[in-house]
Motif scaffolding. Structure first.
Motif, PDB file in Angstrom:
ATOM      1  N   UNK A 195       0.785  -1.230   0.000  1.00  0.00           N
ATOM      2  CA  UNK A 195       0.000   0.000   0.000  1.00  0.00           C
ATOM      3  C   UNK A 195       0.824   1.290   0.000  1.00  0.00           C
ATOM      4  N   UNK A 196       1.952   1.396   0.713  1.00  0.00           N
ATOM      5  CA  UNK A 196       2.776   2.612   0.551  1.00  0.00           C
ATOM      6  C   UNK A 196       3.278   2.785  -0.884  1.00  0.00           C
ATOM      7  N   UNK A 197       3.593   1.680  -1.567  1.00  0.00           N
ATOM      8  CA  UNK A 197       4.047   1.765  -2.949  1.00  0.00           C
ATOM      9  C   UNK A 197       2.915   2.240  -3.862  1.00  0.00           C
ATOM     10  N   UNK A 198       1.709   1.718  -3.661  1.00  0.00           N
ATOM     11  CA  UNK A 198       0.567   2.160  -4.463  1.00  0.00           C
ATOM     12  C   UNK A 198       0.249   3.634  -4.199  1.00  0.00           C
ATOM     13  N   UNK A 199       0.349   4.045  -2.936  1.00  0.00           N
ATOM     14  CA  UNK A 199       0.089   5.448  -2.604  1.00  0.00           C
ATOM     15  C   UNK A 199       1.109   6.360  -3.270  1.00  0.00           C
ATOM     16  N   UNK A 200       2.363   5.946  -3.287  1.00  0.00           N
ATOM     17  CA  UNK A 200       3.407   6.750  -3.932  1.00  0.00           C
ATOM     18  C   UNK A 200       3.153   6.857  -5.437  1.00  0.00           C
ATOM     19  N   UNK A 201       2.811   5.738  -6.072  1.00  0.00           N
ATOM     20  CA  UNK A 201       2.531   5.758  -7.513  1.00  0.00           C
ATOM     21  C   UNK A 201       1.349   6.672  -7.819  1.00  0.00           C
ATOM     22  N   UNK A 202       0.340   6.619  -6.970  1.00  0.00           N
ATOM     23  CA  UNK A 202      -0.827   7.474  -7.189  1.00  0.00           C
ATOM     24  C   UNK A 202      -0.468   8.954  -7.035  1.00  0.00           C
ATOM     25  N   UNK A 203       0.358   9.290  -6.041  1.00  0.00           N
ATOM     26  CA  UNK A 203       0.762  10.688  -5.851  1.00  0.00           C
ATOM     27  C   UNK A 203       1.556  11.202  -7.052  1.00  0.00           C
ATOM     28  N   UNK A 204       2.472  10.379  -7.545  1.00  0.00           N
ATOM     29  CA  UNK A 204       3.269  10.785  -8.715  1.00  0.00           C
ATOM     30  C   UNK A 204       2.352  11.002  -9.916  1.00  0.00           C
ATOM     31  N   UNK A 205       1.417  10.076 -10.142  1.00  0.00           N
ATOM     32  CA  UNK A 205       0.497  10.208 -11.276  1.00  0.00           C
ATOM     33  C   UNK A 205      -0.369  11.453 -11.142  1.00  0.00           C
ATOM     34  N   UNK A 206      -0.907  11.698  -9.928  1.00  0.00           N
ATOM     35  CA  UNK A 206      -1.806  12.830  -9.717  1.00  0.00           C
ATOM     36  C   UNK A 206      -1.088  14.173  -9.821  1.00  0.00           C
ATOM     37  N   UNK A 207       0.232  14.159  -9.591  1.00  0.00           N
ATOM     38  CA  UNK A 207       1.001  15.395  -9.715  1.00  0.00           C
ATOM     39  C   UNK A 207       1.453  15.654 -11.142  1.00  0.00           C
ATOM     40  N   UNK A 208       1.308  14.657 -12.016  1.00  0.00           N
ATOM     41  CA  UNK A 208       1.803  14.800 -13.380  1.00  0.00           C
ATOM     42  C   UNK A 208       0.774  14.466 -14.427  1.00  0.00           C
ATOM     43  N   UNK A 230      10.773  -3.199  -5.187  1.00  0.00           N
ATOM     44  CA  UNK A 230      10.024  -1.957  -5.042  1.00  0.00           C
ATOM     45  C   UNK A 230      10.181  -1.011  -6.213  1.00  0.00           C
ATOM     46  N   UNK A 231      11.425  -0.809  -6.700  1.00  0.00           N
ATOM     47  CA  UNK A 231      11.643   0.120  -7.809  1.00  0.00           C
ATOM     48  C   UNK A 231      10.955  -0.364  -9.081  1.00  0.00           C
ATOM     49  N   UNK A 232      11.076  -1.671  -9.366  1.00  0.00           N
ATOM     50  CA  UNK A 232      10.437  -2.203 -10.576  1.00  0.00           C
ATOM     51  C   UNK A 232       8.922  -2.155 -10.465  1.00  0.00           C
ATOM     52  N   UNK A 233       8.406  -2.419  -9.270  1.00  0.00           N
ATOM     53  CA  UNK A 233       6.955  -2.367  -9.097  1.00  0.00           C
ATOM     54  C   UNK A 233       6.432  -0.957  -9.320  1.00  0.00           C
ATOM     55  N   UNK A 234       7.138   0.057  -8.797  1.00  0.00           N
ATOM     56  CA  UNK A 234       6.709   1.437  -9.031  1.00  0.00           C
ATOM     57  C   UNK A 234       6.742   1.778 -10.514  1.00  0.00           C
ATOM     58  N   UNK A 235       7.756   1.301 -11.220  1.00  0.00           N
ATOM     59  CA  UNK A 235       7.837   1.534 -12.662  1.00  0.00           C
ATOM     60  C   UNK A 235       6.650   0.897 -13.369  1.00  0.00           C
ATOM     61  N   UNK A 236       6.273  -0.313 -12.948  1.00  0.00           N
ATOM     62  CA  UNK A 236       5.117  -1.000 -13.522  1.00  0.00           C
ATOM     63  C   UNK A 236       3.847  -0.193 -13.285  1.00  0.00           C
ATOM     64  N   UNK A 237       3.616   0.225 -12.039  1.00  0.00           N
ATOM     65  CA  UNK A 237       2.381   0.935 -11.711  1.00  0.00           C
ATOM     66  C   UNK A 237       2.292   2.268 -12.445  1.00  0.00           C
ATOM     67  N   UNK A 238       3.397   2.991 -12.549  1.00  0.00           N
ATOM     68  CA  UNK A 238       3.359   4.268 -13.260  1.00  0.00           C
ATOM     69  C   UNK A 238       3.080   4.057 -14.743  1.00  0.00           C
ATOM     70  N   UNK A 239       3.631   2.995 -15.322  1.00  0.00           N
ATOM     71  CA  UNK A 239       3.323   2.681 -16.717  1.00  0.00           C
ATOM     72  C   UNK A 239       1.838   2.391 -16.896  1.00  0.00           C
ATOM     73  N   UNK A 240       1.279   1.589 -15.996  1.00  0.00           N
ATOM     74  CA  UNK A 240      -0.133   1.224 -16.117  1.00  0.00           C
ATOM     75  C   UNK A 240      -1.042   2.429 -15.888  1.00  0.00           C
ATOM     76  N   UNK A 241      -0.715   3.269 -14.913  1.00  0.00           N
ATOM     77  CA  UNK A 241      -1.531   4.455 -14.655  1.00  0.00           C
ATOM     78  C   UNK A 241      -1.441   5.443 -15.822  1.00  0.00           C
ATOM     79  N   UNK A 242      -0.262   5.585 -16.396  1.00  0.00           N
ATOM     80  CA  UNK A 242      -0.114   6.475 -17.560  1.00  0.00           C
ATOM     81  C   UNK A 242      -0.908   5.934 -18.745  1.00  0.00           C
ATOM     82  N   UNK A 243      -0.870   4.618 -18.931  1.00  0.00           N
ATOM     83  CA  UNK A 243      -1.641   3.993 -20.000  1.00  0.00           C
ATOM     84  C   UNK A 243      -3.133   4.269 -19.812  1.00  0.00           C
TER      85      UNK A 243
END
Length: 352
Positions: A195-208, A230-243
């Motif tokens: 959940x901290x990783x998902x929250x971080x990915x969401x914050x990055x997406x919402x700021x950009x 952790x780093x690869x998972x964040x990269x995955x989530x940001x890719x999916x959210x951007x998509x």
């Protein structure tokens, strides 16, 4: 044959890479193997005891059969949960269990993905191509950019030089993305709270890239620790959210959802030659956009396949590589009524 609840029965079908259901004389499900759980996105425990028609919306040809074997090829089916699949459905009678049947579902999307040969070989070819392009193209780009900057400092056409540098930077960024495929280092897998990783990915997406969109959360609060990098998972989530953000761009009342769930009994192999392992941790990114064009939906995780006018077809293949490196799998589906696009990750649970 052993009874449906016996280990011998389960072991016989669990090892098969094809989705298998065993139905009793009343059309009730008595067994489903791991491949079936993955295909239907439903655990055996939740299917057991249900009628076959309560799991799949079956075609008329199936309903018309009269206690005999049946084969339906290249058939579109919809689960009662709204998940669409395209399969070859083959049914055979069990001679020593009157009225009982074995149903196999051959996932054509997976078959097509593997039809060109070993998927690992294709991935290695993509890695080689990326490495070659990075070596042959990136170095000359730096020279071109430097020349453009000199042209600009000499009082030349500023608009032209800006165009040159912008386009060179764009090509360099593309090469950087291709270089991601060349990273063959072993991921640093460790137990993590998702959940901290998902929250971080969401914050990055919402700021950009998703600053004008609402990203909803539908979380299972009891999800156990996950085994991941952790780093690869964040990269995955940001890719999916951007998509997802690109899929709903310009759409009124656009919606993006991050959802988690624990799938009891879910297991799969992350790639050819890898043993099956439990993959109960599910993370989904959903959007209510139009989805991928039908003619490329089965090829979304192949390099250079994209349904976007400006797309390079590298985002989802990179996601697939990173998830596979972590021992998980990723899939695309259109589900629900009305339909949503679902990109589903299945990852291993961390050891207790």
């Amino acid at each position: 044959m052993a009874g449906a609840g016996s280990p011998a029965f389960a072991d016989l079908f669990a090892a098969l890479p094809v989705a298998v259901l065993v139905l009793d004389a009343g059309d009730g499900v008595v067994f489903a193997n791991g491949a079936c759980e993955q295909l239907l996105n439903q655990s055996e425990r939740s299917m057991r005891g249900l009628g076959f028609h309560q799991i799949l919306d079956l075609p008329e040809e199936y309903a018309a059969r009269r206690d005999r074997g049946l084969a339906l090829f290249d058939t579109d089916l919809t689960t009662q949960r709204g998940h669409r699949i395209r399969v070859d459905l083959i049914e055979a009678m069990l001679g020593d269990h009157p009225g009982w049947r074995i149903v196999t579902l051959h996932d054509l999307a997976v078959a097509r993905r593997h039809s060109a040969g070993d998927r690992g070989a294709g991935a290695r070819a993509a890695v080689g191509a990326a490495a070659m392009l990075a070596h042959e193209i990136k170095n000359p780009l730096s020279g071109i950019r430097g020349a453009a900057q000199l042209l600009g400092s000499g009082g030349g056409d500023g608009e032209l030089t800006e165009l040159i540098t912008t386009e060179v930077d764009r090509i360099a960024a593309l090469i950087d993305r291709m270089q991601d495929f060349t990273d063959t280092r072993t991921p640093a897998l460790e137990s993590a709270n998702i959940y901290p990783l998902l929250a971080h990915a969401r914050r990055v997406a919402s700021a950009g890239f998703a600053r004008d969109l609402v990203i909803e959360e539908r979380f299972d609060p009891s999800l156990p620790p996950v085994m991941l990098d952790g780093d690869r998972f964040l990269q995955v989530m940001l890719n999916l959210l951007k998509n997802a953000a690109e899929a709903v761009a310009g759409q009124d009342d656009a919606r993006i959802v991050i959802a988690t769930a624990y799938r009891h009994g879910m297991s799969a192999s992350a790639g050819p030659g890898r043993p099956r392992q439990p993959l109960p941790i599910e993370i989904c990114v959903l959007d209510d956009g139009p989805g991928a064009p039908a003619d490329i939906a089965a090829h979304l995780f192949e390099p250079f396949v994209s349904g976007k006018p400006e797309g390079q077809g590298l985002g989802l293949p990179l996601v697939e590589k990173l998830v596979r490196d972590m021992g998980g799998i990723v899939g695309y589906a259109r589900e629900g009524e009305p339909e949503w696009t679902v990109l589903r990750l299945l990852l291993p649970r961390a050891p207790e």
